[in-house]
Design a protein around this motif. Sequence first.
Motif, PDB file in Angstrom:
ATOM      1  N   GLN A   7      21.414  13.176  49.232  1.00 59.33           N
ATOM      2  CA  GLN A   7      22.188  12.782  48.065  1.00 59.33           C
ATOM      3  C   GLN A   7      23.519  13.508  48.035  1.00 59.33           C
ATOM      4  N   ASN A   9      25.961  15.396  45.513  1.00 61.48           N
ATOM      5  CA  ASN A   9      25.886  16.137  44.273  1.00 61.48           C
ATOM      6  C   ASN A   9      27.295  16.202  43.680  1.00 61.48           C
ATOM      7  N   GLY A  19      27.574   9.965  35.373  1.00 57.23           N
ATOM      8  CA  GLY A  19      26.514   9.216  36.047  1.00 57.23           C
ATOM      9  C   GLY A  19      26.592   7.733  35.745  1.00 57.23           C
ATOM     10  N   THR A  36      19.709  16.507  35.013  1.00 60.09           N
ATOM     11  CA  THR A  36      20.784  15.910  35.805  1.00 60.09           C
ATOM     12  C   THR A  36      20.699  14.400  35.637  1.00 60.09           C
ATOM     13  N   TYR A  38      20.604  11.014  37.936  1.00 56.74           N
ATOM     14  CA  TYR A  38      20.455  10.518  39.304  1.00 56.74           C
ATOM     15  C   TYR A  38      20.729   9.022  39.343  1.00 56.74           C
ATOM     16  N   TRP A  47      12.937   8.447  45.733  1.00 55.20           N
ATOM     17  CA  TRP A  47      13.676   9.647  46.113  1.00 55.20           C
ATOM     18  C   TRP A  47      12.911  10.395  47.174  1.00 55.20           C
ATOM     19  N   GLY A  54      21.762   8.808  47.453  1.00 52.89           N
ATOM     20  CA  GLY A  54      21.897   8.712  46.014  1.00 52.89           C
ATOM     21  C   GLY A  54      22.967   9.669  45.523  1.00 52.89           C
ATOM     22  N   ASP A  56      23.594  12.527  42.543  1.00 53.94           N
ATOM     23  CA  ASP A  56      23.008  13.353  41.495  1.00 53.94           C
ATOM     24  C   ASP A  56      24.142  14.080  40.784  1.00 53.94           C
TER      25      ASP A  56
END
Length: 246
Positions: A7, A9, A19, A36, A38, A47, A54, A56
């Motif tokens: 992912q 970040n 997000g 967080t 996601y 995941w 992804g 996050d």
Amino acid sequence: MPLRPVQVNIKAVDHPAVGRFWAEALGWEVQASGATTYVAPAGGLRWPHPAVLGIDVVPVPEPKTAAKNRVHLDLATLSAAHQEELVDRLRALGAAPVDVGQAEVPWTVLADPEGNEFCVLEPRDVYRDTGPVAAVVVDCADPRAMARFWGAATDWKVHEVSDEHGVLRAAAGTGPYLELLRVPDPKTAPDRIHLDLLPYPGDDKEAEVARLRALGARDLDVGQGDAPWTCLTDPEDHEFCVLALP
């Protein structure tokens, strides 16, 4: 076995809002929102996702500084009309044009609602199968050395490398590229965007962290305390984390 990038970040003061921006920008969805946020493709929480990185979004108290991020995302488009439509849609979502010294280029440079720069690329055949994120781009001084580190640290394959540019991608040929771009400017601020890596089932996380240190990674204290993940920097001080297996 080398680690797998799982992912991207992104640090944000308002992580739910950022997000939501990235979910709408990429045509994905917010799949988990709590400590967080996601974001990943629709279809239920998987995941790590088997085909994409992804995103996050994690909360931090400090807003982004004026310094340009050393890591950013490039977004793919399929046609000139798609590029124009995407730029217009992103601006309506809260993105803003930003000048990072790009001059006259065929791509468009924007920033998300908290100032994280990203590019909307003109259509390029190489990115037609990446999904909406074409590449994670890392500014660096020595692409050859960085390609050696990241090629050894992860299970991604080095596709090309020169004094100006290094390119890696998952061996399965899915998802975005990792691109190492030579720039003259030194790093002046902590990264707001970084990669998170994960061991494979059955692998020893601490042994993998020790292997990364032997490759040139250094320990990093960002106040994480006794967290289950390990914070490190690569040989050019880009932050990244090694996560614990779920």
